[in-house]
Design a protein around this motif. Structure first.
Motif, short mmCIF file in Angstrom:
data_model
loop_
_atom_site.label_atom_id
_atom_site.label_comp_id
_atom_site.label_asym_id
_atom_site.label_seq_id
_atom_site.Cartn_x
_atom_site.Cartn_y
_atom_site.Cartn_z
N PRO A 267 0.84 -1.15 0.16
CA PRO A 267 0.11 -0.01 0.09
C PRO A 267 0.90 1.28 0.06
O PRO A 267 1.84 1.37 0.64
CB PRO A 267 -0.57 -0.18 1.41
N ALA A 268 0.48 2.26 -0.58
CA ALA A 268 1.18 3.61 -0.88
C ALA A 268 -0.10 4.74 -0.86
O ALA A 268 -0.62 4.69 -2.07
CB ALA A 268 2.30 3.75 -1.97
N GLY A 269 0.06 5.43 0.04
CA GLY A 269 -1.05 6.39 0.11
C GLY A 269 -2.39 5.84 0.25
O GLY A 269 -2.36 4.82 0.98
N GLU A 270 -3.38 6.86 0.30
CA GLU A 270 -4.46 6.60 0.70
C GLU A 270 -5.23 5.54 -0.31
O GLU A 270 -6.17 4.59 0.24
CB GLU A 270 -5.58 7.63 0.83
N HIS A 271 -5.17 5.39 -1.49
CA HIS A 271 -5.79 4.43 -2.42
C HIS A 271 -4.79 3.79 -3.54
O HIS A 271 -5.35 3.35 -4.50
CB HIS A 271 -6.84 5.29 -3.33
N GLY A 272 -3.43 3.90 -3.28
CA GLY A 272 -2.65 3.20 -4.26
C GLY A 272 -1.61 2.24 -3.94
O GLY A 272 -2.11 1.95 -2.40
N CYS A 273 -0.93 1.97 -4.46
CA CYS A 273 0.22 0.79 -4.11
C CYS A 273 1.26 0.92 -4.96
O CYS A 273 1.34 1.40 -5.96
CB CYS A 273 -0.52 -0.45 -3.91
N ARG A 274 2.47 0.23 -4.38
CA ARG A 274 3.79 0.30 -5.25
C ARG A 274 4.23 -1.05 -5.12
O ARG A 274 4.28 -1.79 -4.32
CB ARG A 274 4.79 1.58 -4.51
N LEU A 275 4.83 -1.58 -6.41
CA LEU A 275 5.42 -2.83 -6.50
C LEU A 275 6.79 -2.47 -7.05
O LEU A 275 6.95 -1.88 -7.96
CB LEU A 275 4.55 -3.55 -7.95
N ARG A 276 7.67 -3.26 -6.10
CA ARG A 276 8.94 -3.36 -6.34
C ARG A 276 9.42 -4.90 -6.52
O ARG A 276 9.21 -5.82 -5.72
CB ARG A 276 9.96 -2.87 -5.22
N THR A 277 9.97 -5.10 -7.78
CA THR A 277 10.12 -6.53 -8.13
C THR A 277 11.30 -6.70 -9.05
O THR A 277 11.65 -5.83 -9.75
CB THR A 277 8.85 -7.35 -8.64
N ARG A 278 11.78 -8.09 -9.09
CA ARG A 278 12.71 -8.55 -9.97
C ARG A 278 12.25 -9.40 -10.97
O ARG A 278 11.67 -10.44 -10.59
CB ARG A 278 14.14 -8.99 -9.40
N THR A 279 12.51 -9.31 -12.11
CA THR A 279 12.03 -10.43 -13.25
C THR A 279 13.03 -10.68 -14.30
O THR A 279 13.63 -9.52 -14.67
CB THR A 279 10.73 -9.96 -13.70
N ARG A 280 12.86 -11.82 -14.93
CA ARG A 280 13.67 -12.27 -16.08
C ARG A 280 12.89 -12.07 -17.37
O ARG A 280 13.44 -12.64 -18.56
CB ARG A 280 14.32 -13.50 -15.97
N SER A 281 11.85 -11.51 -17.10
CA SER A 281 10.67 -11.74 -18.34
C SER A 281 10.98 -10.67 -19.35
O SER A 281 12.09 -9.71 -18.78
CB SER A 281 9.24 -11.50 -17.84
#
Length: 330
Positions: A267-281
């Motif tokens: 969750p980030a802020g009142e209605h948002g979110c944040r994704l931090r990820t690693r991928t080989r795609s």
């Protein structure tokens, strides 16, 4: 019914209906005495079927859950329904559908009578699935042919189309099928190249088990299992991306629309979110999956993903507002 094996199969078929059967009703159905029913119940128990008996003036029998999975009897409609469901799941590499389900499909299709196999194929050909992702679908017959060769330890020949479109013929010792959630891969020893290789199953065609048996080779020392060998192969083929994205939607909404391999957004802020990820795609696949979330988002990195989305966005904008010279062209 005097044929004991046939009677046992009929009795088992009745007991697999989710209800309690009075002993007298079973005896009437099978045209035998209640004493014979009791003996047959004991035979089924000896074979591993957990049949529970209830006491009382009438008394009855029902099949309950046991500690092990006994063989099941399926009628025509049940067999067709299960085969169609397994084909649909296996053919699109749905997350959670792993090698065990493909083995089950291979076993079921091996014993299906031709009339039922025709019904399964007819249903499959008459439906169009609604898929998500990059649309890398697989002919279930290809998947089951590979699974059967893996299980039987038979050498497998097939045609293969590489990422650049080059077509080759391969002769392999198939080791394992591995699902990544978005695609199926075959891990096999390539006899012509004398080395381990991984193959995208959606690029395999014309699989043929030669009948020549083999003893499975030891995996390379750096790989504990087929999944790790595939992971190492993908790591060498595709650089890792560190993706950082903010979405204008709750974390639960976003997580339900992204592959599980991306992990859970925070969750980030009142209605948002944040994704931090690693991928080989690939960049193309990551960009597509982000766009499919169906909400506003901002990519903070990596720079090449930001650039790719800019080019893709401009292309889509041009498609939505075609230039005047395109007007009237068929």
């Amino acid at each position: 019914m005097t044929d004991t094996p046939a009677r046992l199969l009929k009795l088992l078929s009745l007991l697999q209906t989710p209800r309690e059967w009075p002993g007298g009703e079973l005896a009437g159905r099978l045209e035998v005495s209640p004493r014979t029913i009791r003996r047959d119940i004991d035979r089924l128990r000896d074979l591993g079927y957990p049949v529970e008996a209830t006491r009382g003036s009438i008394g009855g029998y029902r099949l309950v859950a046991g500690t092990a999975m006994p063989p099941l009897l399926l009628d025509d409609e049940e067999a067709v329904a299960i085969a169609v469901g397994l084909r649909a799941g296996a053919g699109h590499a749905i997350e959670g559908v792993d090698e065990a389900s493909v083995r089950a499909l291979a076993k079921l299709e091996q014993v299906l009578p031709s009339r039922l196999r025709h019904r399964v194929s007819s249903l499959q050909n008459a439906t169009v699935p609604l898929t998500r992702g990059d649309g890398a679908t697989i002919d279930p017959r290809t998947l089951t042919a590979i699974a059967s060769a893996v299980t039987a330890r038979e050498r497998l020949r097939f045609a293969y189309r590489a990422g650049d479109g080059a077509a080759t013929k391969r002769q392999t010792e198939p080791y394992r099928l591995v699902s990544t959630g978005s695609r199926w891969y075959l891990v096999a020893y390539d006899l012509d190249r004398e080395d381990w290789r991984t193959f995208r199953v959606d690029r395999v065609s014309e699989p043929f088990a030669t009948g020549a048996r083999f003893t499975p080779r030891e995996l390379p020392v750096e790989s504990e299992d087929a999944a790790e060998l595939l992971s190492r192969s993908m790591s060498r083929a595709q650089p890792e991306l560190s993706v950082d994205v903010t979405f204008a939607a709750p974390a639960g909404f976003v997580a339900a629309r992204l592959p599980a391999e991306f992990g859970a957004p925070e969750p980030a802020g009142e209605h948002g979110c944040r994704l931090r990820t690693r991928t080989r795609s690939s960049l193309e696949w990551v960009a597509l999956r982000l766009a499919l979330v169906d909400c506003a988002f901002e990519v903070h990195g990596p720079p090449e993903l930001v650039e790719h989305l800019g080019v893709l966005g401009a292309r889509l904008s041009r498609a939505a507002s075609p230039a005047p010279e395109w007007a009237g062209h068929e």
